[in-house]
Every structure is written in C-alpha cells, then in structure tokens.
Design a protein around this motif. Structure first.
Motif, short mmCIF file in Angstrom:
data_model
loop_
_atom_site.label_atom_id
_atom_site.label_comp_id
_atom_site.label_asym_id
_atom_site.label_seq_id
_atom_site.Cartn_x
_atom_site.Cartn_y
_atom_site.Cartn_z
N LEU A 1 2.62 26.46 -23.99
CA LEU A 1 1.56 26.16 -23.02
C LEU A 1 1.00 27.44 -22.40
O LEU A 1 -0.22 27.57 -22.21
N ASN A 2 1.86 28.38 -22.10
CA ASN A 2 1.40 29.65 -21.53
C ASN A 2 0.54 30.43 -22.53
O ASN A 2 -0.47 31.04 -22.16
N ASN A 3 0.95 30.38 -23.79
CA ASN A 3 0.16 31.08 -24.82
C ASN A 3 -1.19 30.42 -25.05
O ASN A 3 -2.19 31.10 -25.28
N TYR B 1 -2.93 24.37 -17.95
CA TYR B 1 -2.13 24.86 -16.83
C TYR B 1 -1.63 23.70 -15.97
O TYR B 1 -0.54 23.77 -15.39
N SER B 2 -2.41 22.63 -15.94
CA SER B 2 -1.96 21.44 -15.21
C SER B 2 -0.70 20.86 -15.86
O SER B 2 0.18 20.30 -15.19
N LYS C 1 5.07 29.13 -12.19
CA LYS C 1 3.64 29.31 -11.95
C LYS C 1 3.19 30.70 -12.44
O LYS C 1 3.97 31.65 -12.44
N ASN C 2 1.93 30.75 -12.83
CA ASN C 2 1.34 32.02 -13.27
C ASN C 2 0.27 32.43 -12.26
O ASN C 2 -0.80 31.82 -12.19
N VAL C 3 0.57 33.43 -11.47
CA VAL C 3 -0.33 33.85 -10.38
C VAL C 3 -1.68 34.29 -10.92
O VAL C 3 -2.74 33.97 -10.37
#
Length: 689
Positions: free
Chosen positions: A644-646, A664-665, A674-676
């Motif tokens: 998901l992050n990729n 991101y949801s 979380k990714n700031v």
C-alpha cells in the motif's frame, strides 16, 4: 560565386568610406564582447538546444526538415552550431559573428544606396544612420537574433546582384541573386518580401527615367516567396505563435496595426526609452483613442504629396518601409512580443532614405544656415552614443529585464520574467514581490499565479500557497494559452478530467500547437489510457513535422508503460536521431532496460518476486510499470502495508492525489503507521472549489 561578384564590385567604391562605415559600426557595438547569454531565448536556441551542440548528419537533417521556435530557419541554426563548435557555452564567438554581420550589412546598405540613387554622399549618410540607429541593438546584441542580421545580409547580397544584372544584363547575376535569396529565406522567412522590393525598385527606375521597368525577376521569385511564406505560416501554427482569428475583434484588426506603426515611427525618429518588452495596450484602452490613426493617415497623405511633387526618393523610402514592416504590424495576430525593436532591422532602411533626403534638401535650400549641419551631426552623435550605451543592457538576463522594468514597471510579462529570474537565483522574497505585481497587473496571468504558488510551497508557506492555488483554479480563461496553463495546474492536482476538458478547448483554438497535444498525451499516459494515447500520437506523427523527437519520446514512454520494450527501443533511437539530448536518451534507455528486465516477471504469481521487481522499477522512475507490479501484489495479498505504501508512492510521483487518498485511507483503516509526508501532500493538494 556571387560573393566574388560582391567583393569585385566593392573595388569600384570609395575604399576609405567602406572602411569608415565598417569600423564605425564595429566600434559603436564593441561593448557587446563583454555580454553573455541573456536567457531571452538564448537558452532555447543555444544552451539547451541539442541540435546546435553537435554538427552531425542527423542534426543537419533535422535543421532542414523541421520547424524550430516558430520559424523555418535551418541556416541560422547551422551558423549557431558552428559558433557552438568554436566557443561552446562562451558567448564571445556568437557576439563576434553577430557584430561582423551587422558591420558588413552597413557596408552593403551603402553599396545598394549608391547604386540606386547615384549619389555617394547621400548613400553614405543613409548607411551611417542605419548603422548607428539604436533600434538595431537588439538584433545585433541579442545572440538569438542572428536570424535577423543573417537573413538581411543574404537579402542585401541578392539585391546587389539584382542591381548588377540591371546594369549588365548578364544572366549569371540572376543566378547569384536567386541563390542569395534562397540563403536569406533559409535564415528567416521574413525574406519572402524580396519580390515586392524588386517591384518597388523597378517602379523607381521607371519614374526616375533611368531605365525601363523589368518585372520578370520579381515574378520568377514570387513562387519561391509563396512557398516559404507557407512554411513560415505553418511554423507559427505548430509553435503556437499564431493566434486564432476567431478571438480577434475588428477593432483589434484596425487599431493594433496602427498602434504598432505609430510606435515604430516615433521610435525611429526619437529612439528613447527602448526596451526588450513593450506593454501590449488593452483593446479597451486604445479603441477610443482615434488619434492612433493619425500617423497612418499622415503617411498616406505624404505618399500622395510625394507623388504630386515627384519626390520619388521619399516615396521609395516610405513604401520600402511599409512593405518590409507590413507583415509585423499585427494584422495577422502573431502571439509573440507585441512590437519589438528587432522587427525594424531591414525596414528602417526606408526610414533612413527619407531622413537623409530631408537633410540634403534642407542643406541645399538653406545652404547658409550652419545649424542644419549641426543638427545632422548632433543627431548622428545622439543615435551613436545611444547604441553604444544600449549594448550593455544585453549583458545578461537580469540586466535585460531590469531595464525593461524601469521603463514598464507595470507590464505583467516583464514582472513575471523578473520573478522567474529571482526564483532561479533562489531569492524567494524578491520572486514573490514580482510575481504578485505581475498578478496585480493582469489577474489572468496564470503562469505568474502558479509560479507564486510554487514559491510559497518551496518556503513551506502552505496556507498562502493553497489560497493562491484556489484563486488560480477559479479563474475563467480566455486565450488558448490560459486554458492550457490552467489545465496543467489541474493535472498536477490529479484532476485529470478537468485538465483534459480545459486542454481540449486550447486545442480547438490552436489545433496544430504541439505543446497542447503533448499535454493531452501526458494526461492520457498518467490516467493509463494507453490505447487513446498511442492512437493520437501516431496521428500526430503523420501530420506534424515540428519537433517530432518529442512525439517519439512520448511514444517510447507509452510503449514502456505497456511493456512494449522493443517498440520503445525503436522510438528512443528515432528520438535520438531527431535531436533529443543525450542525457534524456540515456535516462529513457535505462528505464526501458529495467522494464525489459522485469517484463517476464509480471506473469509470475510469486509475491516476493513481484514486490522486488516493482521496487527496482520504482527506483528507476518507471512509476507506471512499478504500479502495475504493486497492484498485482495487492491482489495476491490484500492490505499489505509495504504494498500500500509503494502504491501511494507511485501515485504521488504520477501527480495523482486522488489515488493517493484512496490507498492511504486503506493504510489508516488497517491501523498501519502513518506517513507524515503523504498527509502533507494530501493536505496541500486537496482543493475544495
């Protein structure tokens, strides 16, 4: 051979005056040797132009078979390429060549004037005024304007050979004239005016009783002029410099040419407050100012008076000016600089004829009045000193636009250029100041607005950036460029439906402008609509010869995105042959090799292999291909944190905040870390209109 003819003819003129003219012209502009590149198109023509950086068969072919920056001028590009081979990124050889050509042109003006009017002192006065006039400094000191000095050089050589033919009737001079005419046209399409100049000379011969008119040569040259006129027209269309006639009102057709002509005449007589950029008057401001029609009406009245009084030299000079400047009077709405000094380089010859004739008339009528001579010498001193000082204005990009800013502090284009310069110099406070002034001057200057948004973003003033962006997106564009600029902004926010809609309006107004078409292809590519993009790009390659290397670059990207790496390799090779820079070719080749390396892996169901391949593709900036691997991983193992992050990272690099938000949801739903950075990105790219 025709050069030999010219130099042989030079032996018959006063050698002392020939040398005087050359040295005076050279000395007046000698400070230009301290100048560098101005970045007022010099970057486009030389510094960032792969065509001129290497003289090869492929680049020569490209010069002669495509348009460049709104022109078909292969010989100009070739001369710049020779300069690049001599001094590279150092401006010395370019400046020397420009000044050498201009100094030679002043001598050629003298030769033609002497041959036409049979008065040596009169011819020298004409050439001296022409050589010293500060309205020519832009054409000489601005490296990019090689096309002006060069086309005029060959056109004057053609005229000298034509005059030699009229003297001797030897057909070889006709051949020399035609060759020189072709070289002039290959330097700049504006040379197409030569047949009309010849017709005017024949008329003058007939009226002066010197020779019987012979219009054959003009008629022979006319088809060549028509061909190159068509090429010039197409070049303007493909470059977006030619505005749609649908957006031009009758009032503009009447008043814009009058405004430009009035401006030029005044600057020729009193060349003060010269600038690289003059403010384009709004039609609402000039349509009620009927006094702008006074100068055109006055010129018509003078022509009638010259005819009645048989002042054929003054008639010749006036008509010469009108003929040669006519295509630059905005009758055809060329969307470039409104009334630049450089458009007077050749036409001012006609003005110099009239001015010199006026002086000699006053001198003969009032021989006892010494002030007439003092006035003439004072004028020559004034224009010579003005040119000497103005040369230094063209030292670099900042000096050019600072000078324009002093003259026109409220011009939106000048202010925007100042903002761009200070952005490049990493002085955001000054950049913000100038961009804001540009917007205050023209609320529809979308480039200034978006530049202001980017500066605010660069210094982390997110609220101001978002506020400026929201204003920009709510504006109602008018011109094709405004629609296109707004579409680019929407695309960077991931709002591709709106971007495509706006860009289509721009394409409807200027269907041949490649920039708009390439934007559309980019939007199709980033929305994974490969079939539509591929179909359109093939259509464009069939009908659009202008900068086709860009189209091959785009097709290579589409092929790579669709894993067609063999076709992509062929496209990259075509782009290379057509002038794409070595760095970009190397980058495309590297991405394509990485895609080819992992293409077979895509058919695998091994999660780890797919994930590893996706990461390598991502690291090599093949974001669309990497996305395909990560999305396949997501189907095999749904809701995997790394996947998901990729996916979010890929969509981030593809300017798709809508998709970043969607995936991101999922990260937040699964209580993953979380990714700031992504949250900041979503916050700054979520605009509620």
């Amino acid at each position: 051979m025709y050069f030999h003819t010219v130099f042989k003819f030079l032996e018959k003129i006063d050698q002392k005056r020939y040398l005087q003219l050359f040295l005076i012209t050279f000395a007046t502009h000698v400070l230009m040797f301290k100048n560098g590149f101005t970045f007022y198109s010099d970057d486009v023509y030389v510094l960032y132009n792969p065509i001129v950086k290497h003289i090869s068969f492929e680049n020569l072919k490209l010069m002669f078979t495509t348009y460049f920056d709104g022109h078909y001028h292969p010989l100009t590009l070739l001369s710049l390429a020779i300069n690049y081979a001599i001094s590279g990124d150092h401006a010395i050889s370019y400046n020397f060549t420009n000044l050498l050509i201009h100094s030679c042109n002043s001598v050629l003006i003298y030769i033609i004037s002497k041959q036409l009017f049979k008065r040596q002192d009169f011819a020298f006065a004409i050439a001296l005024i022409w050589a010293l006039h500060p309205l020519h400094v832009e054409s000489v000191a601005r490296i990019t304007d090689r096309k002006d000095t060069q086309y005029v050089f060959f056109l004057l050589v053609a005229l000298i050979n034509y005059l030699r033919y009229r003297q001797s009737t030897h057909t070889k001079f006709i051949v020399y004239a035609v060759v020189a005419f072709l070289l002039s046209l290959l330097s700049k399409g504006q040379a197409l005016i030569l047949p009309l100049i010849i017709l005017l000379i024949e008329w003058y011969y007939a009226k002066s009783g010197d020779k019987k008119p012979n219009y054959k040569l003009a008629l022979y040259l006319l088809p060549i002029s028509i061909l190159f006129g068509w090429l010039a027209y197409r070049a303007q269309l493909f470059s977006g410099y030619l505005s749609s006639m649908d957006t031009i009102s009758f009032t503009q057709i009447v008043f814009y040419p009058s405004t430009v002509l009035s401006h030029y005449i005044l600057k020729l007589i009193v060349p003060v407050n010269l600038s690289a950029q003059y403010t384009i008057p709004k039609i609402s401001e000039i349509s009620s100012h009927y006094y702008l029609l006074i100068i055109p009406a006055l010129i018509i009245g003078l022509l009638i008076w010259f005819t009645i009084k048989k002042k054929y030299i003054c008639f010749f000079g006036t008509v010469f000016y009108l003929i040669t400047v006519s295509i630059m009077l905005r009758v055809v709405p060329i969307a470039e600089n409104f009334m630049p000094d450089r458009y007077n380089y050749l036409p001012s010859f006609g003005f110099c004829i009239v001015l010199a004739e006026l002086f000699f008339f006053l001198q003969s009528k009032y021989a006892a009045l010494k002030w007439i001579n003092y006035l003439a010498y004072g004028y020559l001193m004034f224009i010579g000193v003005s040119s000497f000082l103005r040369v230094t204005i063209w030292k670099n990009g900042l000096s050019v636009w600072e000078d324009a800013y002093k003259k026109y502090p409220n011009d939106t284009d000048v202010l925007q250029n100042m903002g761009d310069i200070y952005t490049a110099k990493q002085q955001p406070d000054k950049a913000i100041l100038y961009f804001q002034k540009a917007i205050d001057s023209d609320s529809l200057n979308l480039l200034a607005r978006f530049s202001l948004y980017k500066v605010y973003k660069s210094i982390s003033q997110e609220e101001k950036a978002e506020a400026e962006l929201r204003k920009t997106l709510k504006l109602s564009p008018i011109t094709a460029n405004q629609y296109s600029n707004q579409s680019i902004i929407f695309s960077q926010l991931g709002m591709y439906d709106k971007a495509i809609q706006l860009n289509n309006v721009a394409i409807q107004q200027q269907p041949l402008f490649l920039k708009f078409q390439v934007n559309d292809l980019s939007y199709r590519l980033y929305t994974m609509n490969f079939d539509a993009a591929y179909k359109k790009i093939n259509e464009l390659l069939q009908e659009n010869p202008y900068c086709s290397n860009i189209l091959y670059e785009m097709r290579a990207k589409i092929d790579m995105a669709a894993f067609n790496t063999i076709d992509a390799s062929a496209d990259i090779e075509m782009a290379k042959n057509l002038g794409t820079s070595k760095d970009l070719i190397a980058n495309l080749t590297n991405i394509n090799n990485t895609v080819a390396k992992h293409a077979s892996t895509y058919n695998s169901s091994d999660f780890d292999k797919l994930l590893q391949a996706g990461k390598e593709l991502y690291n090599n900036k093949a974001y669309i291909n990497a996305l395909a691997f990560f999305e396949k991983c997501n189907k095999i193992k749904p809701n995997n944190e790394s996947v998901l992050n990729n996916i979010c990272a890929c969509y981030f690099n593809l300017s798709r905040p809508d998709k970043v938000k969607e995936y991101y949801s999922e990260i937040l739903k699964n209580n993953f870390q979380k990714n700031v950075n992504l949250e900041k990105y979503l916050l700054s790219n979520t605009i509620n209109l």
